[in-house]
Design a protein around this motif. Structure first.
Motif, PDB file in Angstrom:
ATOM      1  N   HIS A 162      44.372  47.745  52.206  1.00  7.20           N
ATOM      2  CA  HIS A 162      45.516  47.251  51.433  1.00  7.20           C
ATOM      3  C   HIS A 162      44.997  46.628  50.129  1.00  7.20           C
ATOM      4  CE1 HIS A 162      48.404  47.699  54.814  1.00  7.20           C
ATOM      5  NE2 HIS A 162      47.285  47.577  55.516  1.00  7.20           N
ATOM      6  N   TYR A 163      45.301  47.310  49.034  1.00  5.99           N
ATOM      7  CA  TYR A 163      44.794  46.956  47.711  1.00  5.99           C
ATOM      8  C   TYR A 163      45.876  46.192  46.958  1.00  5.99           C
ATOM      9  CZ  TYR A 163      43.175  47.910  42.890  1.00  5.99           C
ATOM     10  OH  TYR A 163      42.768  47.814  41.589  1.00  5.99           O
ATOM     11  N   ARG A 164      45.614  44.908  46.691  1.00  5.62           N
ATOM     12  CA  ARG A 164      46.631  44.070  46.075  1.00  5.62           C
ATOM     13  C   ARG A 164      46.716  44.378  44.578  1.00  5.62           C
ATOM     14  NH1 ARG A 164      48.699  39.596  48.585  1.00  5.62           N
ATOM     15  NH2 ARG A 164      46.832  39.379  49.864  1.00  5.62           N
ATOM     16  N   LYS A 165      47.643  45.249  44.232  1.00  3.36           N
ATOM     17  CA  LYS A 165      47.764  45.761  42.869  1.00  3.36           C
ATOM     18  C   LYS A 165      48.242  44.697  41.882  1.00  3.36           C
ATOM     19  CE  LYS A 165      47.889  49.235  39.872  1.00  3.36           C
ATOM     20  NZ  LYS A 165      46.673  49.900  39.392  1.00  3.36           N
ATOM     21  N   VAL A 166      49.067  43.768  42.322  1.00  4.78           N
ATOM     22  CA  VAL A 166      49.644  42.774  41.418  1.00  4.78           C
ATOM     23  C   VAL A 166      48.559  41.950  40.748  1.00  4.78           C
ATOM     24  CG1 VAL A 166      51.124  40.745  41.230  1.00  4.78           C
ATOM     25  CG2 VAL A 166      51.800  42.647  42.703  1.00  4.78           C
ATOM     26  N   LEU A 167      47.633  41.418  41.551  1.00  7.82           N
ATOM     27  CA  LEU A 167      46.578  40.570  41.000  1.00  7.82           C
ATOM     28  C   LEU A 167      45.628  41.373  40.130  1.00  7.82           C
ATOM     29  CD1 LEU A 167      45.553  37.672  40.991  1.00  7.82           C
ATOM     30  CD2 LEU A 167      44.090  38.241  42.933  1.00  7.82           C
ATOM     31  N   LYS A 168      45.297  42.589  40.546  1.00  3.01           N
ATOM     32  CA  LYS A 168      44.397  43.418  39.750  1.00  3.01           C
ATOM     33  C   LYS A 168      45.014  43.739  38.397  1.00  3.01           C
ATOM     34  CE  LYS A 168      41.791  44.309  43.525  1.00  3.01           C
ATOM     35  NZ  LYS A 168      42.056  43.882  44.903  1.00  3.01           N
ATOM     36  N   SER A 169      46.323  43.988  38.392  1.00  2.00           N
ATOM     37  CA  SER A 169      46.994  44.327  37.143  1.00  2.00           C
ATOM     38  C   SER A 169      46.925  43.174  36.160  1.00  2.00           C
ATOM     39  CB  SER A 169      48.454  44.699  37.415  1.00  2.00           C
ATOM     40  OG  SER A 169      48.533  45.861  38.207  1.00  2.00           O
ATOM     41  N   SER A 170      47.090  41.955  36.661  1.00  2.00           N
ATOM     42  CA  SER A 170      47.048  40.799  35.771  1.00  2.00           C
ATOM     43  C   SER A 170      45.670  40.607  35.174  1.00  2.00           C
ATOM     44  CB  SER A 170      47.477  39.538  36.523  1.00  2.00           C
ATOM     45  OG  SER A 170      46.552  39.228  37.550  1.00  2.00           O
ATOM     46  N   VAL A 171      44.635  40.937  35.962  1.00  2.00           N
ATOM     47  CA  VAL A 171      43.266  40.820  35.453  1.00  2.00           C
ATOM     48  C   VAL A 171      42.969  41.922  34.451  1.00  2.00           C
ATOM     49  CG1 VAL A 171      40.832  40.955  36.093  1.00  2.00           C
ATOM     50  CG2 VAL A 171      42.418  39.652  37.521  1.00  2.00           C
ATOM     51  N   SER A 172      43.367  43.162  34.783  1.00  2.00           N
ATOM     52  CA  SER A 172      43.059  44.294  33.906  1.00  2.00           C
ATOM     53  C   SER A 172      43.841  44.248  32.607  1.00  2.00           C
ATOM     54  CB  SER A 172      43.327  45.618  34.641  1.00  2.00           C
ATOM     55  OG  SER A 172      44.680  45.717  34.994  1.00  2.00           O
ATOM     56  N   ASN A 173      44.971  43.530  32.596  1.00  2.00           N
ATOM     57  CA  ASN A 173      45.771  43.435  31.384  1.00  2.00           C
ATOM     58  C   ASN A 173      45.230  42.401  30.392  1.00  2.00           C
ATOM     59  OD1 ASN A 173      47.563  45.428  32.123  1.00  2.00           O
ATOM     60  ND2 ASN A 173      48.988  44.026  33.118  1.00  2.00           N
ATOM     61  N   ALA A 174      44.267  41.616  30.818  1.00  2.00           N
ATOM     62  CA  ALA A 174      43.673  40.639  29.913  1.00  2.00           C
ATOM     63  C   ALA A 174      42.877  41.366  28.831  1.00  2.00           C
ATOM     64  CB  ALA A 174      42.776  39.680  30.689  1.00  2.00           C
ATOM     65  N   TYR A 175      42.852  40.800  27.622  1.00  2.00           N
ATOM     66  CA  TYR A 175      42.129  41.444  26.524  1.00  2.00           C
ATOM     67  C   TYR A 175      40.627  41.374  26.771  1.00  2.00           C
ATOM     68  CZ  TYR A 175      40.192  42.343  21.917  1.00  2.00           C
ATOM     69  OH  TYR A 175      39.468  42.856  20.870  1.00  2.00           O
ATOM     70  N   ARG A 176      39.952  42.485  26.572  1.00  2.00           N
ATOM     71  CA  ARG A 176      38.503  42.565  26.771  1.00  2.00           C
ATOM     72  C   ARG A 176      37.837  42.922  25.437  1.00  2.00           C
ATOM     73  NH1 ARG A 176      38.494  46.868  31.497  1.00  2.00           N
ATOM     74  NH2 ARG A 176      40.408  47.452  30.422  1.00  2.00           N
ATOM     75  N   PRO A 177      37.189  41.960  24.810  1.00  2.00           N
ATOM     76  CA  PRO A 177      36.523  42.242  23.532  1.00  2.00           C
ATOM     77  C   PRO A 177      35.348  43.204  23.726  1.00  2.00           C
ATOM     78  CG  PRO A 177      35.953  40.048  24.315  1.00  2.00           C
ATOM     79  CD  PRO A 177      37.035  40.555  25.224  1.00  2.00           C
ATOM     80  N   ASN A 178      35.023  43.920  22.684  1.00  2.00           N
ATOM     81  CA  ASN A 178      33.891  44.864  22.697  1.00  2.00           C
ATOM     82  C   ASN A 178      34.045  45.960  23.758  1.00  2.00           C
ATOM     83  OD1 ASN A 178      32.595  43.238  20.705  1.00  2.00           O
ATOM     84  ND2 ASN A 178      31.844  41.898  22.326  1.00  2.00           N
ATOM     85  N   LEU A 179      35.282  46.286  24.111  1.00  2.00           N
ATOM     86  CA  LEU A 179      35.489  47.285  25.153  1.00  2.00           C
ATOM     87  C   LEU A 179      35.005  48.659  24.724  1.00  2.00           C
ATOM     88  CD1 LEU A 179      36.581  47.981  27.943  1.00  2.00           C
ATOM     89  CD2 LEU A 179      38.829  48.361  26.914  1.00  2.00           C
ATOM     90  N   LEU A 180      35.179  49.013  23.463  1.00  2.00           N
ATOM     91  CA  LEU A 180      34.730  50.315  22.982  1.00  2.00           C
ATOM     92  C   LEU A 180      33.227  50.474  23.183  1.00  2.00           C
ATOM     93  CD1 LEU A 180      35.060  53.025  21.547  1.00  2.00           C
ATOM     94  CD2 LEU A 180      34.979  51.799  19.353  1.00  2.00           C
TER      95      LEU A 180
END
Length: 353
Positions: free
Chosen positions: A222-240
């Motif tokens: 059971h993969y808790r998508k809600v929490l992962k989505s909130s983390v992945s939506n955070a801005y990540r500098p230098n992602l490129l």
């Protein structure tokens, strides 16, 4: 007695969900397990919760370390493996009570190196079973593993659907058990270097070492998508920069283990499909810059040499019209239209079920 299975759980600031996770592992019908929980510098009560459970159940070993990241925490956990097999659980997820017993039955009976199962994405108000695209009881051996799993992990090729959601469906580590001898020398790459997809790099190497893989079509995890989505939506500098580091590492795996043309085509398509995630990172609410600064970031993204080269070979004939437009604007380096479409995609994601 030596444990049959080692379960590694990286933990960081998840006190709200941690009890459900730990209890779901400790109540497994397969009792001959050890659980290695690595507290990755939590500042909430996660560490205390782990210590409490360790006092109640000697199968749980708790390691406290400074906050270095999920990859480093998993690597630390792997130093303490005693089981014949090893698996991973994310500390905000949970598993069904018979997951490991059922998967180990297959692994032991047929001498399988890696066993996979299905999983359920748990949203705030509903659940959704992930379609793995595999038949129940499937077993693949060396050449088939290379042609199917490893190649699909690299990316899609012409004739396959270009669905970004499915890009990494086989590359996660937590719905699998591994023979320890297969992965004991495999490390997770730091997210500080590659930004994401540390599971993918781990599995590309693990699958290339495996002689056999089996799949059981039961959604135990059971993969808790809600929490992962909130983390992945955070801005990540230098992602490129980090994403290009990831691409280079995937390319090295291909060069070393496979070196077939279809794999390079698949990697090329992964680069093109990846611009949606990198674009959404630019328009994320955490990126506190103005519209013109974001447009500059978009233009920098679309002008990247590797991305420009990849789009020269990207085939969009099988895509729906809206995706053809999206990738057309990206290929043409039309930053304004690309940015507008990113905002539309972000809106659709926000309100999708």
């Amino acid at each position: 007695m030596k444990p049959l299975l080692t379960v590694i759980i990286p933990v960081h600031n998840v006190e709200k969900y941690l009890c459900q996770c730990i209890e779901s592992v400790l109540v497994q019908t397969l009792s001959n397990i050890e659980v290695v929980a690595v507290d990755d510098g939590s500042t909430d009560d996660s560490g205390k919760i782990l210590n409490m459970y360790a006092l109640k159940d000697t199968r749980l070993k708790v390691i406290h370390m400074e906050n270095l990241g999920v990859a480093e925490a998993r690597n630390e956990g792997m130093k303490h493996i005693r089981g014949e097999y090893v698996t991973f659980v994310d500390s905000d997820d949970w598993i069904d009570t018979d997951m490991y017993e059922e998967m180990l039955k297959i692994a032991k009976k047929q001498d399988i190196d890696i066993v996979m199962c299905g999983y359920i994405r748990e949203f705030e108000n509903h659940s959704k079973i992930k379609n793995m695209g595999l038949e129940d009881g499937l077993i693949m051996y060396k050449e088939e593993i290379n042609k199917y799993f490893i190649r699909q992990m690299v990316g899609p090729i012409k004739g396959e659907p270009y669905i970004t959601e499915n890009l990494d469906r086989h590359s996660v580590v937590w719905n699998k058990i591994y023979k320890t001898e297969i992965v004991k020398n495999v490390e997770f790459c730091s997210l500080k270097e590659i930004g994401s997809c540390e599971d993918l790099l781990f599995n590309l190497t693990a699958f290339s070492k495996a002689n056999s893989i089996a799949y059981i079509n039961k959604s135990f995890y059971h993969y808790r998508k809600v929490l992962k989505s909130s983390v992945s939506n955070a801005y990540r500098p230098n992602l490129l920069e980090k994403r290009m580091n990831l691409i280079e590492k995937i390319r090295k795996v291909i060069d070393t283990n496979i070196s077939q043309e279809t794999y390079y085509e698949a990697l090329n398509n992964r680069i093109c499909l990846g611009i949606m995630g990198m674009g959404l990172n630019i328009v994320s609410s955490g990126n506190g810059i103005g519209i013109f600064a974001r447009l500059r970031q978009v233009n920098e993204l679309l002008s990247n040499e590797d991305i420009v080269k990849a789009f020269q070979q990207f085939d969009t004939t099988s895509l729906d019209i809206h995706w053809k437009l999206f990738y057309y604007f990206a290929k043409a380096r039309n930053g304004i239209c690309y940015l507008l479409m990113l905002r539309a995609i972000k809106f659709m994601i926000k309100f999708s079920p």
